[in-house]
Design a protein around this motif. Structure first.
Motif, short mmCIF file in Angstrom:
data_model
loop_
_atom_site.label_atom_id
_atom_site.label_comp_id
_atom_site.label_asym_id
_atom_site.label_seq_id
_atom_site.Cartn_x
_atom_site.Cartn_y
_atom_site.Cartn_z
N ILE A 8 33.34 47.35 34.61
CA ILE A 8 34.01 48.59 34.98
C ILE A 8 33.67 49.64 33.93
CG2 ILE A 8 36.21 49.75 35.41
CD1 ILE A 8 37.38 47.04 36.21
N GLU A 9 33.16 50.78 34.39
CA GLU A 9 32.78 51.86 33.48
C GLU A 9 33.11 53.19 34.12
OE1 GLU A 9 28.77 53.60 31.25
OE2 GLU A 9 28.67 51.75 32.43
N ASN A 10 33.92 53.99 33.43
CA ASN A 10 34.32 55.30 33.91
C ASN A 10 34.89 55.24 35.33
OD1 ASN A 10 33.44 56.59 31.52
ND2 ASN A 10 31.34 56.66 32.29
N ALA A 11 35.74 54.26 35.55
CA ALA A 11 36.46 54.06 36.81
C ALA A 11 35.58 53.57 37.95
CB ALA A 11 37.21 55.32 37.23
N VAL A 12 34.32 53.22 37.65
CA VAL A 12 33.43 52.64 38.64
C VAL A 12 33.27 51.15 38.36
CG1 VAL A 12 31.11 52.65 39.65
CG2 VAL A 12 32.16 54.80 38.94
N ALA A 13 33.59 50.32 39.35
CA ALA A 13 33.35 48.88 39.24
C ALA A 13 31.93 48.59 39.71
CB ALA A 13 34.35 48.10 40.07
N HIS A 14 31.14 48.01 38.83
CA HIS A 14 29.76 47.67 39.15
C HIS A 14 29.68 46.18 39.50
CE1 HIS A 14 27.91 51.45 37.61
NE2 HIS A 14 29.04 51.48 36.91
N ILE A 15 29.29 45.88 40.74
CA ILE A 15 29.09 44.51 41.20
C ILE A 15 27.60 44.31 41.45
CG2 ILE A 15 29.52 42.87 43.07
CD1 ILE A 15 32.26 44.16 43.46
N THR A 16 27.02 43.32 40.79
CA THR A 16 25.58 43.07 40.93
C THR A 16 25.34 41.66 41.40
OG1 THR A 16 25.13 44.63 39.12
CG2 THR A 16 23.33 43.14 39.76
N PHE A 17 24.67 41.51 42.54
CA PHE A 17 24.23 40.19 42.99
C PHE A 17 23.18 39.70 42.00
CE2 PHE A 17 24.87 42.16 47.44
CZ PHE A 17 26.24 41.92 47.38
N ASN A 18 23.37 38.47 41.51
CA ASN A 18 22.54 38.05 40.37
C ASN A 18 21.97 36.64 40.55
OD1 ASN A 18 21.42 38.58 37.76
ND2 ASN A 18 22.97 37.22 36.87
N ARG A 19 21.21 36.47 41.63
CA ARG A 19 20.38 35.28 41.79
C ARG A 19 18.94 35.76 42.06
NH1 ARG A 19 21.73 31.26 46.03
NH2 ARG A 19 20.99 29.69 44.57
N PRO A 20 18.35 36.46 41.13
CA PRO A 20 17.05 37.11 41.40
C PRO A 20 15.95 36.13 41.79
CG PRO A 20 17.56 37.16 39.05
CD PRO A 20 18.81 36.72 39.75
N GLU A 21 16.02 34.91 41.26
CA GLU A 21 15.00 33.92 41.59
C GLU A 21 15.08 33.48 43.05
OE1 GLU A 21 18.67 31.65 40.80
OE2 GLU A 21 17.71 33.40 39.90
#
Length: 257
Positions: A8-21
């Motif tokens: 969470i940064e500056n009231a924005v929740a960042h969700i990142t899908f993280n199975r790049p392989e």
């Protein structure tokens, strides 16, 4: 590394899908973790949600290795316990959700993006209704959202033929809001999320709820809902601040209340 990154940064929740392989394909652990993180976005500290993928893909849909695993979840569990709750959480979340599609969005990955309030894409991104290629039907709300975005005929053809749609074509047909050149995409997408996080959050939420209601309402019902929600919006602190700022010829300072 976790299959879902969350900050969470500056009231924005960042969700990142993280199975790049795996091109960020969903397995059960990732789907349940995404639900958990979407629930965390209900916090008052969050005023906008930003969803993207790591690596070359946004999300390639379901990890088929899990599907064929004798010990893995059955299709009805994947849809009923993974994807349907994800779509429901995105639509019920009382704040705007931005999908920043950085690469391929296929199958459930495409339809999760299309369930978000604002969808932007990198010029390198593409959208594929891949289900027909393996004998399945579009899930994750695809049969609901896509025809409403681009029309019955276009949606039917894309779902049955499984054509790949470029980001530029997706914007042209109204599937997404905008596409950006790859080199500026991330900054432009995050700028949208940062802007939304400074706007009147309750007013944006009421707008989101009205758009959802319009799928089932008659126009008389919709007018009544608009009247009711406008009364609610007019009682917020942000409405008073917006009017005061306009009259005083200054920038408003919305607090999301």
């Amino acid at each position: 590394m976790s299959s879902i990154l969350f900050t969470i940064e500056n009231a924005v929740a960042h969700i990142t899908f993280n199975r790049p392989e795996k091109y960020n394909a969903f397995n059960r652990e990732m789907a349940l973790l995404l639900q958990e993180k979407l629930d965390a976005c209900q916090s008052k500290d969050v005023r906008c949600v930003y969803i993207t993928g790591s690596g070359k893909a946004f999300c390639s849909g379901q990890d088929l290795e899990e599907v064929v695993d004798p010990n893995g979840p059955k299709i009805e569990h994947i849809v009923g316990e993974h994807y349907n709750p994800i779509i429901t959480r995105i639509r019920k979340l009382a704040k705007p959700v931005v999908a920043a599609v950085n690469g391929v969005a296929a199958g459930a990955g495409a339809n999760i993006a299309l369930a978000c309030d604002i969808v932007v894409a990198s010029q390198n991104a593409s959208f594929i209704q891949a289900f027909s290629k393996i004998g399945l039907i579009p899930d994750s709300g695809g049969t609901f959202f896509l025809p409403r975005l681009i029309g019955w005929q276009k949606a039917s053809a894309l779902m049955m033929l499984g054509d790949k749609v470029s980001a530029e074509e997706a914007e042209r047909m109204g599937m997404i809001y905008k596409f950006f050149p790859a080199e500026t995409f991330e900054e432009e997408a995050k700028k949208i999320a940062r802007t939304l996080a400074t706007m009147p959050t309750k007013g944006l939420t009421f707008t989101k709820m009205l758009l959802d209601n319009s799928f089932k309402n008659s126009y008389e019902d919709q007018l009544e809902d608009e009247e009711n929600f406008q009364q609610r919006a007019g009682s917020t602190k942000d409405y008073k601040e917006g009017v005061d700022a306009f009259l005083q010829k200054r920038r408003p300072n919305f607090i999301g209340e």
